[in-house]
Design a protein around this motif. Structure first.
Motif, short mmCIF file in Angstrom:
data_model
loop_
_atom_site.label_atom_id
_atom_site.label_comp_id
_atom_site.label_asym_id
_atom_site.label_seq_id
_atom_site.Cartn_x
_atom_site.Cartn_y
_atom_site.Cartn_z
N LEU A 111 15.51 -7.42 -26.95
CA LEU A 111 16.74 -8.18 -27.11
C LEU A 111 16.71 -9.33 -26.12
N LEU A 112 16.71 -10.55 -26.62
CA LEU A 112 16.69 -11.74 -25.79
C LEU A 112 18.09 -12.31 -25.73
N VAL A 113 18.62 -12.45 -24.54
CA VAL A 113 20.01 -12.88 -24.36
C VAL A 113 20.03 -14.18 -23.54
N PRO A 114 20.10 -15.34 -24.19
CA PRO A 114 20.16 -16.60 -23.43
C PRO A 114 21.43 -16.68 -22.59
N HIS A 115 21.30 -17.29 -21.42
CA HIS A 115 22.49 -17.50 -20.59
C HIS A 115 23.44 -18.46 -21.29
N GLU A 116 22.88 -19.47 -21.92
CA GLU A 116 23.68 -20.39 -22.73
C GLU A 116 23.12 -20.34 -24.15
N PRO A 117 23.81 -19.66 -25.07
CA PRO A 117 23.27 -19.45 -26.42
C PRO A 117 23.38 -20.69 -27.30
N ASP A 119 22.21 -23.38 -29.99
CA ASP A 119 21.43 -23.18 -31.22
C ASP A 119 19.97 -23.54 -31.05
N SER A 120 19.69 -24.59 -30.31
CA SER A 120 18.30 -25.04 -30.15
C SER A 120 17.46 -23.96 -29.47
N PHE A 121 17.98 -23.34 -28.42
CA PHE A 121 17.23 -22.31 -27.70
C PHE A 121 17.17 -21.02 -28.52
N VAL A 122 18.27 -20.66 -29.15
CA VAL A 122 18.28 -19.45 -29.99
C VAL A 122 17.26 -19.59 -31.12
N ASP A 123 17.24 -20.74 -31.77
CA ASP A 123 16.27 -20.98 -32.86
C ASP A 123 14.84 -20.93 -32.33
N GLU A 124 14.61 -21.46 -31.14
CA GLU A 124 13.27 -21.41 -30.55
C GLU A 124 12.81 -19.97 -30.34
N PRO A 135 9.82 -8.82 -36.92
CA PRO A 135 11.12 -9.23 -37.47
C PRO A 135 12.12 -9.57 -36.36
N PHE A 136 12.42 -10.84 -36.20
CA PHE A 136 13.41 -11.31 -35.24
C PHE A 136 14.58 -11.91 -35.99
N CYS A 137 15.80 -11.68 -35.49
CA CYS A 137 16.97 -12.30 -36.12
C CYS A 137 18.06 -12.51 -35.07
N ARG A 138 19.05 -13.30 -35.45
CA ARG A 138 20.20 -13.54 -34.58
C ARG A 138 21.09 -12.29 -34.52
N TRP A 139 21.75 -12.13 -33.39
CA TRP A 139 22.67 -11.01 -33.21
C TRP A 139 23.80 -11.06 -34.24
N SER A 140 24.31 -12.25 -34.53
CA SER A 140 25.41 -12.37 -35.49
C SER A 140 24.98 -11.92 -36.88
N ASP A 148 17.49 -0.73 -37.88
CA ASP A 148 16.98 -0.05 -36.69
C ASP A 148 15.60 -0.53 -36.26
N ARG A 149 15.21 -1.73 -36.70
CA ARG A 149 13.87 -2.20 -36.33
C ARG A 149 13.82 -3.65 -35.86
N SER A 150 14.80 -4.46 -36.17
CA SER A 150 14.74 -5.88 -35.82
C SER A 150 14.82 -6.09 -34.31
N HIS A 151 14.07 -7.08 -33.86
CA HIS A 151 14.22 -7.59 -32.51
C HIS A 151 15.29 -8.68 -32.58
N LEU A 152 16.08 -8.80 -31.51
CA LEU A 152 17.29 -9.60 -31.63
C LEU A 152 17.38 -10.69 -30.59
N VAL A 153 17.95 -11.81 -31.01
CA VAL A 153 18.29 -12.92 -30.12
C VAL A 153 19.81 -13.05 -30.15
N VAL A 154 20.43 -12.83 -29.02
CA VAL A 154 21.90 -12.79 -28.96
C VAL A 154 22.44 -14.22 -28.92
N ASP A 155 23.25 -14.55 -29.90
CA ASP A 155 23.76 -15.91 -30.04
C ASP A 155 25.26 -16.00 -29.75
N ARG A 156 25.76 -15.12 -28.90
CA ARG A 156 27.15 -15.18 -28.48
C ARG A 156 27.25 -14.65 -27.05
N VAL A 157 28.36 -14.93 -26.39
CA VAL A 157 28.55 -14.49 -25.01
C VAL A 157 29.43 -13.24 -24.99
#
Length: 263
Positions: A111-117, A119-124, A135-140, A148-157
């Motif tokens: 789970l990757l959680v940007p300090h400032e989510p 869109d440019s960094f989340v998409d990267e 399989p990576f996808c946005r948290w939203s 139960d298998r996706s790796h996640l990029v958190v796009d909210r605070v």
């Protein structure tokens, strides 16, 4: 009165700018003895006491406020290790990439959680993950269609406290940027904590975690890969490190009570 003050060595050359105002305080409560010694030398007529950092109690209070597990908790299998990279910046991510690849190869979940989510960094981050053929996808998107298998990029605070509940271990970002974020928050959840070389903005917490065996300072992907692999493969070692991290946090308590007593 001034409380929870901190005068780190690296910032003392600026003291000349504070002196006209700080000398007006009748009482200064500092977080450690090092800051107290510095101020006593320069402000001999001011009452200065070490009262500790009341943020420690706040960290534990946040943990205690987690009364019930989030509804998506069942989608994180108990037997699958989860690596939460918290409050990361692009420079943190670049330093971690190779270690993250190894973790993916070992079957862990990230789970990757940007300090400032932004869109440019989340998409990267999503593009990088998909380039690893994982399989990576946005948290939203995950919340709309959890699995139960996706790796996640958190796009909210505002989600970190819940994510620490499911973490096996945590990397705290900002530590390759120069201003590390709070390394003690994962410790409140009994999680081993990784951080980079720059921890001066949370120096006492990082030092306590390292001394206890619950925190690990890394300088790049090679360190991360070695340390994380050891915890990934050894559940007992991972659990002990988490217990040590919580003990380190507990040992720093007392700032809130001392602040109230001084008041």
């Amino acid at each position: 009165l001034l409380f929870a003050s901190y005068f780190p060595t690296y910032n003392r050359k600026r003291f000349v700018f504070y002196r006209p105002w700080i000398s007006r305080f009748e009482f200064i409560g500092v977080v450690n003895e090092n800051s107290a010694a510095f101020l006593r030398e320069r402000l001999p007529s001011t009452r200065i006491e070490v009262v500790g950092d009341p943020r420690i109690e706040r960290v534990q209070q946040r943990r205690q406020m987690q009364k019930k597990p989030p509804y998506w908790m069942p989608f994180f299998q108990p037997g699958k290790q989860v690596f939460v990279c918290a409050s990361i910046w692009p420079i943190d991510f670049r330093a971690l990439q190779e270690g993250l690849k190894l973790f993916l190869d070992k079957g862990g979940r990230i789970l990757l959680v940007p300090h400032e989510p932004k869109d440019s960094f989340v998409d990267e981050l999503v593009r990088w993950g998909n380039a690893q053929r994982k399989p990576f996808c946005r948290w939203s998107d995950f919340l709309c269609n959890p699995d139960d298998r996706s790796h996640l990029v958190v796009d909210r605070v505002g989600t970190l406290a819940e994510l620490y509940c499911i973490a096996s271990f945590v990397f705290v970002g900002g530590s390759f940027k120069g201003r590390v974020h709070n390394v003690l928050e994962p410790a409140a959840f009994s999680k081993p904590v990784f951080f980079g070389p720059n921890t001066r903005t949370c120096a006492e917490g990082a030092a306590a975690l390292i001394a206890s065996g619950g925190g690990f300072r890394i300088t790049g992907s090679a360190d991360l890969a070695e340390a994380a692999a050891a915890l990934l493969l050894d559940a007992d070692k991972r659990n002990r490190a988490g217990a040590y991290a919580l003990a380190a946090l507990t040992s720093l308590r007392g700032g809130a009570a001392k602040t109230i007593a001084a008041l």
